[in-house]
Write an enzyme that holds these catalytic residues in place. Sequence first.
Site, PDB file in Angstrom:
ATOM      1  N   GLU A 263       0.890  -1.179   0.000  1.00 58.09           N
ATOM      2  CA  GLU A 263       0.000   0.000   0.000  1.00 58.09           C
ATOM      3  C   GLU A 263       0.915   1.211   0.000  1.00 58.09           C
ATOM      4  O   GLU A 263       1.564   1.486   1.010  1.00 58.09           O
ATOM      5  CB  GLU A 263      -0.867   0.026   1.265  1.00 58.09           C
ATOM      6  CG  GLU A 263      -1.870  -1.090   1.381  1.00 58.09           C
ATOM      7  CD  GLU A 263      -3.175  -0.787   0.678  1.00 58.09           C
ATOM      8  OE1 GLU A 263      -3.227   0.155  -0.139  1.00 58.09           O
ATOM      9  OE2 GLU A 263      -4.137  -1.526   0.936  1.00 58.09           O
ATOM     10  N   CYS A 297      -2.147   9.217   2.713  1.00 58.22           N
ATOM     11  CA  CYS A 297      -1.947   8.677   1.360  1.00 58.22           C
ATOM     12  C   CYS A 297      -3.086   9.089   0.441  1.00 58.22           C
ATOM     13  O   CYS A 297      -2.914   9.200  -0.767  1.00 58.22           O
ATOM     14  CB  CYS A 297      -1.821   7.156   1.415  1.00 58.22           C
ATOM     15  SG  CYS A 297      -3.189   6.380   2.289  1.00 58.22           S
TER      16      CYS A 297
HETATM   17  P1  NAD Z   1       8.706   4.837   4.499  1.00 57.46           P
HETATM   18  O1  NAD Z   1       8.675   4.027   3.266  1.00 57.46           O
HETATM   19  O2  NAD Z   1       9.800   5.774   4.712  1.00 57.46           O
HETATM   20  O3  NAD Z   1       8.684   3.897   5.792  1.00 57.46           O
HETATM   21  C1  NAD Z   1       7.633   2.955   5.986  1.00 57.46           C
HETATM   22  C2  NAD Z   1       8.162   1.831   6.862  1.00 57.46           C
HETATM   23  O4  NAD Z   1       9.143   1.091   6.144  1.00 57.46           O
HETATM   24  C3  NAD Z   1       8.831   2.302   8.132  1.00 57.46           C
HETATM   25  O5  NAD Z   1       8.466   1.426   9.173  1.00 57.46           O
HETATM   26  C4  NAD Z   1      10.312   2.185   7.801  1.00 57.46           C
HETATM   27  O6  NAD Z   1      11.146   2.001   8.918  1.00 57.46           O
HETATM   28  C5  NAD Z   1      10.304   0.933   6.941  1.00 57.46           C
HETATM   29  N1  NAD Z   1      11.462   0.801   6.029  1.00 57.46           N
HETATM   30  C6  NAD Z   1      12.222   1.761   5.480  1.00 57.46           C
HETATM   31  N2  NAD Z   1      13.154   1.227   4.656  1.00 57.46           N
HETATM   32  C7  NAD Z   1      12.979  -0.112   4.689  1.00 57.46           C
HETATM   33  C8  NAD Z   1      13.597  -1.219   4.035  1.00 57.46           C
HETATM   34  N3  NAD Z   1      14.602  -1.047   3.187  1.00 57.46           N
HETATM   35  N4  NAD Z   1      13.135  -2.456   4.273  1.00 57.46           N
HETATM   36  C9  NAD Z   1      12.099  -2.661   5.112  1.00 57.46           C
HETATM   37  N5  NAD Z   1      11.467  -1.648   5.781  1.00 57.46           N
HETATM   38  C10 NAD Z   1      11.901  -0.390   5.559  1.00 57.46           C
HETATM   39  O7  NAD Z   1       7.299   5.602   4.556  1.00 57.46           O
HETATM   40  P2  NAD Z   1       6.799   6.664   5.625  1.00 57.46           P
HETATM   41  O8  NAD Z   1       7.454   7.972   5.347  1.00 57.46           O
HETATM   42  O9  NAD Z   1       6.846   6.086   6.978  1.00 57.46           O
HETATM   43  O10 NAD Z   1       5.244   6.763   5.246  1.00 57.46           O
HETATM   44  C11 NAD Z   1       4.716   7.674   4.343  1.00 57.46           C
HETATM   45  C12 NAD Z   1       4.313   6.960   3.068  1.00 57.46           C
HETATM   46  O11 NAD Z   1       3.340   5.955   3.366  1.00 57.46           O
HETATM   47  C13 NAD Z   1       3.642   7.884   2.082  1.00 57.46           C
HETATM   48  O12 NAD Z   1       4.140   7.631   0.802  1.00 57.46           O
HETATM   49  C14 NAD Z   1       2.179   7.476   2.160  1.00 57.46           C
HETATM   50  O13 NAD Z   1       1.434   7.741   0.997  1.00 57.46           O
HETATM   51  C15 NAD Z   1       2.305   6.011   2.418  1.00 57.46           C
HETATM   52  N6  NAD Z   1       1.050   5.488   2.967  1.00 57.46           N
HETATM   53  C16 NAD Z   1       0.265   4.703   2.176  1.00 57.46           C
HETATM   54  C17 NAD Z   1      -0.958   4.238   2.638  1.00 57.46           C
HETATM   55  C18 NAD Z   1      -1.855   3.396   1.772  1.00 57.46           C
HETATM   56  O14 NAD Z   1      -2.792   2.828   2.296  1.00 57.46           O
HETATM   57  N7  NAD Z   1      -1.627   3.314   0.475  1.00 57.46           N
HETATM   58  C19 NAD Z   1      -1.355   4.554   3.935  1.00 57.46           C
HETATM   59  C20 NAD Z   1      -0.517   5.354   4.712  1.00 57.46           C
HETATM   60  C21 NAD Z   1       0.696   5.815   4.226  1.00 57.46           C
END
Ligand code: NAD
Length: 538
Positions: A263, A297
């Site tokens: 997502e 999002c």
């Molecule tokens: P992010 O991708 O920076 O981090 C998300 C998670 O992934 C965190 O827990 C982070 O520690 C982890 N992570 C980072 N690098 C990783 C790796 N290499 N391997 C495994 N895990 C890793 O995102 P964010 O800044 O926390 O969240 C914002 C984003 O989330 C926005 O793009 C938003 O649109 C999206 N989002 C999507 C939805 C949806 O339902 N589509 C809902 C909420 C947020």
Amino acid sequence: MDSKTAALPSEEGAAANDPAAPSARGRATSAGPFPVRPPARGEPLTEVAKTEPAAVAELVARARAAQVAWADTPLQDRAERIAKVKQRLLARAEEIATLLHRECGKPIEEAALAEVLPNADLIDYWTASIEELLDASPVDLDPLAYPGKVGRIQRDPRGVVALITPWNYPVAIPLRTIVPALLAGNAVVFKPSEITPRSGALVVSLFDGLLPDGVLSIAQGGSDVGAALVEADVDLVVFTGSVATGREIAVACAARLIPTSLELGGKDSAIVLGDCDLERAARGVVWGAFTNAGQNCASIERVYVERAIADRFIERVVALTGQLRPGVDVGVMTTARQAEIVRRHLEAAVAGGAEILAGGAPSEGSLAFPPTVLRVEREDTPLLQEETFGPILPVLVVNDAEEAVARTNASRFALTTSLWTRGYERAHALARRLRSGVVTINNHGFTGALPAAPWTGAGDSGFGVTSSPHALAELTRPRFLLEDRSRARSELWWYPYTPALRTIAFAMARARGGAGLLGRIGALVELVAALSKRLLGR
Ligand code: NAD
């Protein structure tokens, strides 16, 4: 609940009731990636124990060992345990909303309405429907072709689910997967965002004492811990977060041949048509753009308004935006990094000719980004091409609905779109042509809170599904179970392969449509003769 953590010294007293406080099991090693300064004003946040990446595999091994017995626990028992989380959640509503306010900067009302109450519905929905949803479904088998056979599709848990989540809805998003995943008989190892580790720990604490050890555990940390979890012996990775991280996880899962549910980001548009209820559309768009300070999002990050009503609509949106109270209606942004991205998008759009109608960038380094409305002509700017994830609302005037749909679909994101119109029939026709996974008519975004409604996207918004039976399809594997009660010594298709069998095969092909009427009649005659030979073993 488990937390394989290295404990840190915590603030005296403050840690006593803090679910994220280091457990007595570990010893301090490093502060980890967790911010302690709250985005809104206030006392520092409590420190959090980091899970060492090397300890993640052990958490997963314990989850795997626990999962088998958990899946064997009668479903009703599983549902009764998880149903208890609802009462705990509601009883802790104020504590949860306050923590979300402190950790993310959300207004308390928004935290309670978006992250507490919908989760009560979520638990009701899944605990009430899980038995029916997991029930084995029969498969119709032709009794002539397959005598004595009965087929059923069962739904089996995947096993160990790795759940990795972002910071913007740090209670609601994990619960939307944890609840159905556990009910389906999976174990879950959950890694919350390093920006909101306390909310993550609070989520897990809601299950304290309800589950066997190892069935739900938490790994606290940043990307290194997330990557270690993906690399561990898990059976499914459920990820919500940015496109860049989602892509990395997809590659890692592909290499391991394990499924993943992604997502990702959004660039939602609101399409406002000439026949809309203008007051409702303006209010809905302002909320859809600025709720959670635009860090959603499904934030409205583009409005396409039909020329005929554009001036009146923009005037109303600007007026309503001007009425929003900073810190009351619109909270501060959660991270300086995100505020910087928003500032960059805004500056580039203005440099490209966009006109600010309300708000504007705050002083450098401030998280208090005012809700900002812009009139934009050109789409070739990051504000229209990339996810902004902040309180900025670009409004673009279009000639008609066709143009708005084409521009909406031109984005690489396709999460949700709203259509604002009184013409429902036309709206349904337009909705069919939109790529988005969710289309709302005269509303926006809130359906993420509906447990029975699938939340999904396409393109760079990912392909995961949250909520509804479609999400359960990701959290389980179909297993086909065939039971054969035939007393025949052999099947038609078993050895030996004989000329009679060959005749049967081709006669069947002709009889089932491979020949005209006469050919089919001839095939049936041939079939009867060949079947009798076959029954005699020839
Ligand atoms: P992010 O991708 O920076 O981090 C998300 C998670 O992934 C965190 O827990 C982070 O520690 C982890 N992570 C980072 N690098 C990783 C790796 N290499 N391997 C495994 N895990 C890793 O995102 P964010 O800044 O926390 O969240 C914002 C984003 O989330 C926005 O793009 C938003 O649109 C999206 N989002 C999507 C939805 C949806 O339902 N589509 C809902 C909420 C947020």
